[in-house]
Design a protein around this motif. Structure first.
Motif, PDB file in Angstrom:
ATOM      1  N   TYR A  11       0.844  -1.207   0.000  1.00  0.00           N
ATOM      2  CA  TYR A  11       0.000   0.000   0.000  1.00  0.00           C
ATOM      3  C   TYR A  11       0.875   1.251   0.000  1.00  0.00           C
ATOM      4  O   TYR A  11       0.644   2.199  -0.763  1.00  0.00           O
ATOM      5  N   LEU A  12       1.906   1.207   0.835  1.00  0.00           N
ATOM      6  CA  LEU A  12       2.830   2.337   0.950  1.00  0.00           C
ATOM      7  C   LEU A  12       3.540   2.599  -0.382  1.00  0.00           C
ATOM      8  O   LEU A  12       3.677   3.744  -0.819  1.00  0.00           O
ATOM      9  N   LEU A  13       3.962   1.512  -1.046  1.00  0.00           N
ATOM     10  CA  LEU A  13       4.668   1.656  -2.321  1.00  0.00           C
ATOM     11  C   LEU A  13       3.738   2.205  -3.403  1.00  0.00           C
ATOM     12  O   LEU A  13       4.137   3.056  -4.205  1.00  0.00           O
ATOM     13  N   ILE A  14       2.504   1.711  -3.421  1.00  0.00           N
ATOM     14  CA  ILE A  14       1.558   2.177  -4.444  1.00  0.00           C
ATOM     15  C   ILE A  14       1.240   3.665  -4.243  1.00  0.00           C
ATOM     16  O   ILE A  14       1.263   4.451  -5.199  1.00  0.00           O
ATOM     17  N   THR A  15       0.985   4.053  -3.003  1.00  0.00           N
ATOM     18  CA  THR A  15       0.669   5.475  -2.748  1.00  0.00           C
ATOM     19  C   THR A  15       1.882   6.361  -3.063  1.00  0.00           C
ATOM     20  O   THR A  15       1.731   7.467  -3.568  1.00  0.00           O
ATOM     21  N   THR A  16       3.079   5.832  -2.774  1.00  0.00           N
ATOM     22  CA  THR A  16       4.299   6.594  -3.086  1.00  0.00           C
ATOM     23  C   THR A  16       4.439   6.770  -4.596  1.00  0.00           C
ATOM     24  O   THR A  16       4.808   7.843  -5.080  1.00  0.00           O
ATOM     25  N   LYS A  17       4.115   5.695  -5.341  1.00  0.00           N
ATOM     26  CA  LYS A  17       4.217   5.745  -6.810  1.00  0.00           C
ATOM     27  C   LYS A  17       3.253   6.807  -7.354  1.00  0.00           C
ATOM     28  O   LYS A  17       3.641   7.638  -8.177  1.00  0.00           O
ATOM     29  N   TYR A  18       2.013   6.815  -6.852  1.00  0.00           N
ATOM     30  CA  TYR A  18       1.048   7.809  -7.335  1.00  0.00           C
ATOM     31  C   TYR A  18       1.424   9.214  -6.900  1.00  0.00           C
ATOM     32  O   TYR A  18       1.177  10.183  -7.618  1.00  0.00           O
ATOM     33  N   ASN A 107      -1.941  -1.103   7.951  1.00  0.00           N
ATOM     34  CA  ASN A 107      -1.337  -0.514   9.136  1.00  0.00           C
ATOM     35  C   ASN A 107      -1.589   1.004   9.144  1.00  0.00           C
ATOM     36  O   ASN A 107      -1.463   1.660   8.110  1.00  0.00           O
ATOM     37  N   LYS A 108      -1.938   1.546  10.291  1.00  0.00           N
ATOM     38  CA  LYS A 108      -2.292   2.977  10.372  1.00  0.00           C
ATOM     39  C   LYS A 108      -1.124   3.889   9.988  1.00  0.00           C
ATOM     40  O   LYS A 108      -1.299   4.938   9.392  1.00  0.00           O
ATOM     41  N   LEU A 109       0.052   3.430  10.322  1.00  0.00           N
ATOM     42  CA  LEU A 109       1.253   4.205   9.986  1.00  0.00           C
ATOM     43  C   LEU A 109       1.383   4.344   8.465  1.00  0.00           C
ATOM     44  O   LEU A 109       1.685   5.418   7.943  1.00  0.00           O
TER      45      LEU A 109
END
Lengths: 266, 267
Positions: A11-18, A107-109
């Motif tokens: 999730y973190l990687l996908i949001t970072t990519k966008y 994860n909330k973080l």
């Protein structure tokens, strides 16, 4: 399974990519941001150079050592803000933008920090990296010290990042408003241009324990200069893990009360 | 612009109140600003005490303390929120309705900016100024105080005009913060906020006398501390006033041009 670490990292990687795409979409704006971030890394360089041109500098630190320290700080803060923007998170918390997001099974973080980073800081990190290499080339440093530096930096940056996230949720819960968190990164940058020792014993304790800014730059830089013993190294790792764990725990406690529209946090 | 003075006063009061909504946040912000002012004071204390030197380029340690306190006071005191407002108004599209209101948009910006300045002035600027003057031990004459006040007005005007000009880039760019960050970063070096200008190379100091930047902090501090000659003060004041007049005229003409490019959806 949804709460799994792997899903949260994905999730973190996908949001970072966008987030990266959203920055590069407006090219002129992106170039301007790159230039402004580059300038941030030159600021400590100019300050250190001017100080050493008019004085003998800070006792115990020669020009290259101080340049190395301030560039380390600039790079460390650049790395943190490239992935986590505390002012953006604060803004989103206040405006209730996490209402739906926090219901997601991650994860909330990861949810809070995902996609908030300031991507153009890449130029800040690269320029600071060049200044670090330049200063290292003028210092007598062994490979083992550099390895220690990398390890300590990684732990220190992670601990400071977690602390800043905790501070943001704390600020949201108790202070609201934009001013404090909006100015805090600038304050960290000002403090971290110089060795903690210039702030006296109180400053060393304050910026190591209460506001652990020093963990991300001062102690790693001290390691390169051969001022950290094996015991100090171990103590530092334990200390940063402790700071990170406590910050993470507090962050979860503080963010637990976020119930909607950014206003009903009790 | 002065037809509806009550309107501008109402904007000013609203601006003051909006800044006091989150009191704890405001107090914390103030503490951070005070702490930031202390950083260079502590750094130079370490430099002076560590090297045993008593003076650097004519600055003794108490004068360096005063310099950084007063310089921070001035920088905070002249800061306005014009840029942030323009970014929000233009990119958010509210500028379209603001332009047809019975009070001028630029007047509204100035009134709101003045509210921000008043808060900084009372909470940060005055205490830092008092501490700075007390540490220097310099007795301030009425004449010096008047000259200082005049310089402050010029500095405030310059800061506001530059903020306004950068704010107009919101019509063409998605955000003004990158341009603003580059600009104020450069100004921070050239107006003495980073370091006294006398610490910079002489060739750069000579170039800076032709720019408006020394009038935006350095001249004011030097006037209070008496570290520069009367001739320097007169020259930089005159230069600052001329720059202010020229930039204000340019901003007026430029605004007339760029406002044609503003649509109902903003920039």
């Amino acid at each position: 399974m949804g709460d799994g670490i792997l899903e949260s990292i994905r999730y973190l990687l996908i949001t970072t990519k966008y987030n990266l795409f959203s920055f590069t979409y407006y090219r002129a704006q992106f170039v301007l941001w790159l230039v402004s971030s580059l300038f941030i890394s030159l600021y400590p360089f100019i300050a250190v150079t001017v100080i050493y041109s008019v004085s003998t500098g800070i006792q115990g630190w020669n020009y290259y050592q101080l340049l190395f320290l301030s560039s380390t700080a600039s790079a460390a803060i650049g790395i943190i803000t490239m992935f986590i923007s505390i002012s953006e998170i604060n803004y989103m918390l206040i405006h209730g933008r996490y209402d739906a997001k926090l219901l997601r099974p991650y994860n909330k973080l990861a949810i809070i920090s995902g996609g908030t980073g300031f991507v153009p800081n890449i130029s800040n990190i690269m320029a600071s990296g060049l200044l670090i290499i330049y200063s290292l080339a003028n210092l007598n440093v062994t490979a083992i010290y550099i390895l220690e530096y990398v390890v300590l930096s990684a732990f220190g940056i992670a601990a400071l990042a977690l602390f800043l996230l905790m501070l943001t949720s704390f600020s949201y819960r108790y202070f609201r408003g934009y001013s404090f968190i909006g100015n805090f990164t600038g304050f960290i940058r000002s403090v971290s241009n110089y060795p903690l020792t210039v702030y006296g014993t109180t400053g060393v304790i304050l910026f190591t324990v209460l506001l652990p800014i020093g963990t991300a730059y001062f102690y790693p830089a001290e390691a390169v200069l051969g001022n950290v013993s094996s015991f100090g190294f171990a103590l530092y790792i334990i200390g940063t893990v402790l700071v990170g764990s406590v910050s993470y725990k507090l962050f979860n406690m503080l963010i637990k009360g976020y119930t909607g529209s950014g206003s009903a946090m009790r | 612009m002065f037809e509806n003075i009550d309107g501008y006063y109402a904007v000013f009061i609203a601006g003051l109140k909006s800044r006091l909504v989150y009191k704890k946040d405001w107090v914390m912000w103030m503490l951070v600003r005070f702490a930031a002012a202390l950083v260079m004071v502590l750094v130079f204390t370490a430099i002076y005490l560590g090297s045993g030197t008593t003076s650097i380029k004519g600055f003794t340690l108490p004068f360096i303390y005063s310099y950084f306190f007063i310089e921070n006071a001035i920088w905070f005191g002249i800061s306005t929120d014009i840029l942030g407002q323009m970014q929000d108004d233009i990119q958010g599209g509210t500028v379209a309705s603001a332009l047809i209101k019975p009070i001028s948009y630029t007047g509204r910006l100035l009134s709101n900016g003045l509210a921000n300045t008043s808060m900084s002035l009372i909470a940060v600027c005055l205490p830092l100024l008092v501490v700075g003057i007390a540490l220097s031990g310099v007795a301030i004459s009425l004449q010096t105080a008047l000259v200082f006040a005049g310089e402050l007005v010029i500095a405030y005007g310059l800061y506001s005009v530059f903020s306004f000009l950068i704010g107009t880039t919101a019509v063409y760019l998605v955000e003004v913060w990158a341009v603003s960050s580059i600009y104020w970063g450069i100004v921070g070096i050239m107006n003495g906020v980073l370091m006294p200008l006398s610490f910079l190379p002489v060739w750069l100091q000579n170039i800076l006398t032709f720019t408006p930047f020394p009038a935006m902090a350095y001249t004011e501090v030097s006037t209070l501390l008496g570290t520069v000659s009367s001739q320097y003060i007169i020259e930089t004041m005159a230069s600052g006033a001329i720059w202010l007049a020229v930039l204000a005229c340019f901003a007026y003409l430029w605004w007339g041009r760029v406002r044609k490019d503003i649509t109902s959806a903003g920039g």
